[in-house]
Scaffold this motif. Structure first.
Motif, short mmCIF file in Angstrom:
data_model
loop_
_atom_site.label_atom_id
_atom_site.label_comp_id
_atom_site.label_asym_id
_atom_site.label_seq_id
_atom_site.Cartn_x
_atom_site.Cartn_y
_atom_site.Cartn_z
N LEU A 45 -11.05 -1.61 8.70
CA LEU A 45 -10.61 -0.58 8.86
C LEU A 45 -8.70 -0.08 8.25
CD1 LEU A 45 -12.58 0.55 12.26
CD2 LEU A 45 -13.27 1.09 9.61
N GLN A 46 -8.24 -1.38 8.65
CA GLN A 46 -7.05 -1.07 8.19
C GLN A 46 -6.41 0.08 9.50
OE1 GLN A 46 -4.78 -2.08 5.75
NE2 GLN A 46 -5.83 -3.92 5.59
N ILE A 47 -6.87 -0.52 10.95
CA ILE A 47 -6.04 0.40 12.34
C ILE A 47 -5.33 -0.60 13.09
CG2 ILE A 47 -7.37 2.21 11.88
CD1 ILE A 47 -9.14 0.82 14.20
N GLY A 48 -5.01 -0.62 13.99
CA GLY A 48 -3.57 -1.22 14.64
C GLY A 48 -5.48 -2.53 15.87
N LEU A 49 -4.78 -3.68 16.06
CA LEU A 49 -5.34 -4.10 16.96
C LEU A 49 -4.60 -4.23 18.16
CD1 LEU A 49 -8.02 -5.74 18.36
CD2 LEU A 49 -7.41 -7.14 17.62
#
Ligand code: FAD
Length: 320
Positions: A108-112
């Motif tokens: 999703l190309q989001i931060g974790l």
């Protein structure tokens, strides 16, 4: 972050506690918590997620999801994220969550933000607290904007009180789960005494001071009297007194029970990394200078083979 998607984790037909803790975390992050259940036949568990605070539940059921695989579960989660566009996604920092969350977050190309032990503030102002350097320090992380992926460490965020009278919508999303690179044919479980070490409220752990496989027997009995699980240091595992599945620490399991009893464990930094966040720590050690006493709330200087039977006797008497 008005909508939060929370993965409910089921094992052998029952939801794990971390699912309810994840819902409580989700409630801090958004107005609507959507529970997600992935598996072969999981719809029966939806009402329990609602009772613990989910506003509605989505199920993804498919025969190829009967056992966890990162390919299968990520297909299911991605389909639901695409449909719901949540502002935050919360998983447990469990074996499944640790495998799945980086995979889905990178897709999703989001931060974790992983291994979160607490959340301060709410909604867009939420600040995530997570241990770093093997638990020697904590960092506070805040997301500037956009969707955030969070995995929470089991046994740290208290679940909301169960309200069996809550109601919510349960719907299903159909996903054609295919192209799995691994297929689980059969799961063979090691026989354990029943209580899952990572979720246990009481852990009785033995170290090299236990001296032999038989030396673990009194610890097993104490754990059983207290309704807890048995754990171990790497020293005990390396000495073949017990199985490596019991190892707690930097290269073992991380536990945060209400009560941790360490018997014959010196308290090496690598062991502390896996248990120092336990709520109450009791150490039993012959050596008054043992490092474990530095993190213990209660220390008993003595021979574990004398102290543990006395504890068993006392706890049994309290139960009568
Ligand atoms: P010891 O250090 O030998 O301590 C035994 C203790 O028992 C002593 O304090 C002694 O006083 C006491 N004792 C002896 N007899 C009795 C008795 N009759 N009654 C009461 N007390 C008694 N370790 C982990 O635990 N988990 C990890 O995940 C881990 N990861 C590691 C990763 C790396 C990269 C490295 C280098 C090490 C790691 N270790 C880990 C190993 C760690 O450094 C220690 O060697 C290990 O924790 C020691 O185990 P222990 O406390 O059981 O044994």
């Amino acid at each position: 972050m008005s909508k939060v998607l929370v993965l409910g984790e089921a094992r052998e037909g029952a939801l794990r506690n971390v699912s309810f803790e994840a819902i409580a975390a989700g409630k801090k992050l958004g107005d609507e918590v959507v529970g997600l259940l992935v598996g072969d036949a999981v719809a029966d568990l939806a009402q329990e997620l609602i009772a613990y605070g989910a506003d509605r539940v989505i199920t993804v059921e498919h025969p190829n999801l009967a056992h966890y695989t990162s390919d299968g579960y990520s297909q299911a989660v991605l389909a639901v994220v695409e449909q719901e566009s949540p502002g935050a996604i919360v998983f447990g920092h469990t074996a499944i969550g640790k495998d799945l969350s980086p995979k889905v977050a990178s897709r999703l190309q989001i931060g974790l933000i992983s291994d979160v032990t607490d959340i301060e503030g709410e909604g867009a102002d939420a600040v995530f607290i997570r241990p770093i350097y093997s638990g020697k320090a904590f960092e506070k992380v805040k997301i500037a904007d956009g969707t955030v992926f969070v995995s929470i460490r089991p046994n740290n965020i208290a679940p909301l009180a169960k309200d069996a009278g809550r109601s919510g919508d349960v719907s299903s999303v159909s996903v054609d789960v295919q192209n799995l690179r691994s297929i689980i044919k059969e799961v063979v479980r090691k026989s354990t005494d029943g209580v899952d070490l990572s979720e246990a409220k009481v852990v009785v752990a033995g170290g090299r001071g236990v001296k032999s496989e038989e030396g673990f027997e009194p610890l097993k009995e104490l754990a059983s009297v207290l309704g807890g699980a048995v754990g171990a240091s790497r020293g005990a595992c390396d000495a073949e007194y017990c199985d490596y599945s019991l190892q707690i620490g930097q290269t073992g399991k991380v536990v945060t029970p209400d009560l941790y009893i360490a018997a014959g464990i010196s308290g090496a930094i690598q062991h502390l990394a896996g248990m120092s966040n336990s709520k109450v720590i009791v150490a039993i050690n012959k050596d008054p200078e043992a490092n474990i006493f530095k993190v213990a709330d209660y220390g008993i200087v003595g021979d574990l083979f004398e102290v543990v039977p006395l504890l068993i006797e006392e706890f049994k008497a309290l139960k009568v």
